[in-house]
Design a protein around this motif. Structure first.
Motif, short mmCIF file in Angstrom:
data_model
loop_
_atom_site.label_atom_id
_atom_site.label_comp_id
_atom_site.label_asym_id
_atom_site.label_seq_id
_atom_site.Cartn_x
_atom_site.Cartn_y
_atom_site.Cartn_z
N ARG A 253 -3.36 12.29 -9.10
CA ARG A 253 -3.05 12.73 -7.74
C ARG A 253 -1.80 12.07 -7.17
O ARG A 253 -1.03 12.71 -6.44
CB ARG A 253 -4.23 12.46 -6.82
N PHE A 254 -1.60 10.79 -7.49
CA PHE A 254 -0.57 10.04 -6.77
C PHE A 254 0.35 9.22 -7.68
O PHE A 254 1.18 8.46 -7.17
CB PHE A 254 -1.25 9.07 -5.79
N GLY A 255 0.24 9.37 -8.99
CA GLY A 255 0.99 8.50 -9.89
C GLY A 255 2.23 9.11 -10.50
O GLY A 255 2.73 8.61 -11.51
N TRP B 51 0.83 -1.20 0.00
CA TRP B 51 0.00 0.00 0.00
C TRP B 51 0.87 1.25 0.00
O TRP B 51 1.97 1.24 0.56
CB TRP B 51 -0.92 0.01 1.22
N PRO B 52 0.37 2.35 -0.59
CA PRO B 52 1.14 3.60 -0.55
C PRO B 52 1.43 4.03 0.89
O PRO B 52 0.63 3.82 1.79
CB PRO B 52 0.21 4.60 -1.25
N LYS B 53 2.57 4.68 1.07
CA LYS B 53 2.95 5.14 2.41
C LYS B 53 2.12 6.33 2.86
O LYS B 53 1.79 6.46 4.04
CB LYS B 53 4.44 5.50 2.43
N ASP B 54 1.79 7.21 1.91
CA ASP B 54 1.00 8.40 2.24
C ASP B 54 -0.40 8.00 2.69
O ASP B 54 -1.07 7.18 2.05
CB ASP B 54 0.93 9.30 1.01
N ASP B 55 -0.88 8.57 3.79
CA ASP B 55 -2.18 8.21 4.35
C ASP B 55 -3.32 8.44 3.36
O ASP B 55 -4.23 7.61 3.23
CB ASP B 55 -2.46 9.00 5.62
N VAL B 56 -3.30 9.59 2.68
CA VAL B 56 -4.38 9.93 1.75
C VAL B 56 -4.37 8.97 0.56
O VAL B 56 -5.41 8.44 0.13
CB VAL B 56 -4.26 11.39 1.29
N ALA B 57 -3.18 8.74 0.01
CA ALA B 57 -3.06 7.81 -1.11
C ALA B 57 -3.47 6.40 -0.71
O ALA B 57 -4.15 5.69 -1.46
CB ALA B 57 -1.63 7.82 -1.64
N THR C 62 4.27 3.43 -7.82
CA THR C 62 4.88 2.10 -7.74
C THR C 62 3.80 1.02 -7.68
O THR C 62 2.66 1.28 -7.30
CB THR C 62 5.78 2.00 -6.50
N PHE C 63 4.16 -0.17 -8.06
CA PHE C 63 3.24 -1.29 -8.12
C PHE C 63 2.69 -1.59 -6.72
O PHE C 63 3.45 -1.72 -5.76
CB PHE C 63 3.96 -2.52 -8.66
#
Length: 220
Positions: free
Chosen positions: A148-150, A86-92, A159-160
């Motif tokens: 937003r996050f890519g 999972w993405p590290k950023d909370d929102v992402a 990232t995958f």
């Protein structure tokens, strides 16, 4: 660990579970069982498949048994670390989890009308309005994730991640049934199809001896 999956040509949930296992970096033994052949009713009651009532994928890790692809992702994330999936950023991460969950329980028309088939491509396929609505919704979520996050890579969140794992069978469907996609989505599909694990899955699916006729003729 041992991962039991169905036919690679057809089993969308198996693709998710297999990619999740690959993403873990852990060693696992892979067992493929042909779905819906003459011995299927008996095979799905065997010890290894009984806990899931014959559903695949099913992951065995010692005495632990985990079925359902999203549960496998969560189980493996607990073992090797959430940041691998999972993405590290909370929102992402919140958005990625929402996209994965929506895929898990939604888009029934697309899934029913366009079953996964990695060995076929169809052209001039006419889909229902419900399936078109599903596809548009998927593209909307892809567009938002990418914009937003890519920025840091070609995948939904750069990232995958688990979101890509959960959407991977939709990628195959868009290819198989010749969906016309906007540029950003076509680029994402091409990135996913070029992933070494997707290439490995497709190559092994091509060598399978089994055929499910109702899927082979789905768009004819």
């Amino acid at each position: 660990m041992k991962l039991i999956i169905g036919n690679k040509a057809y089993s969308s949930w198996s693709l998710r579970g297999w990619l999740a296992a690959k993403q873990s970096g852990l060693h696992f033994d892979e067992i493929t069982v042909p779905l819906f052949d003459q011995g299927w009713d008996e095979r799905k009651r065997e010890e290894d498949l009984a806990p899931s009532s014959g559903k695949v994928p099913i992951l065995w890790d010692g005495e632990a048994v985990i079925w359902d692809s999203l549960a496998i992702i969560d189980y493996l994330a607990d073992k090797v670390g959430r940041d691998r999936y999972w993405p590290k950023d909370d929102v992402a991460r919140g958005m990625a989890r929402s996209i994965a969950a929506e895929m898990h329980c939604g888009y029934t028309s697309l899934r029913r009308e366009c079953p996964m088939n990695t060995r076929k491509t169809f052209s001039n396929v006419t889909v229902s309005e419900d399936t078109r609505t599903d596809a548009i919704r998927i593209l909307q979520t892809w567009a938002e994730a990418r914009s937003r996050f890519g920025k840091d890579g070609p995948y939904l969140f750069g990232t995958f991640s688990a979101a890509d794992i959960m959407l991977s069978p939709v990628v195959t469907r868009f290819v198989t049934y010749g969906f016309t996609l906007p540029g950003f989505a076509q680029a994402y599909v091409e990135a996913m199809m070029a992933h070494p694990w997707m290439e490995e899955w497709y190559a092994q699916a091509a060598d399978e001896p089994w055929t499910i006729e109702r899927i082979e003729s789905a768009a004819t």
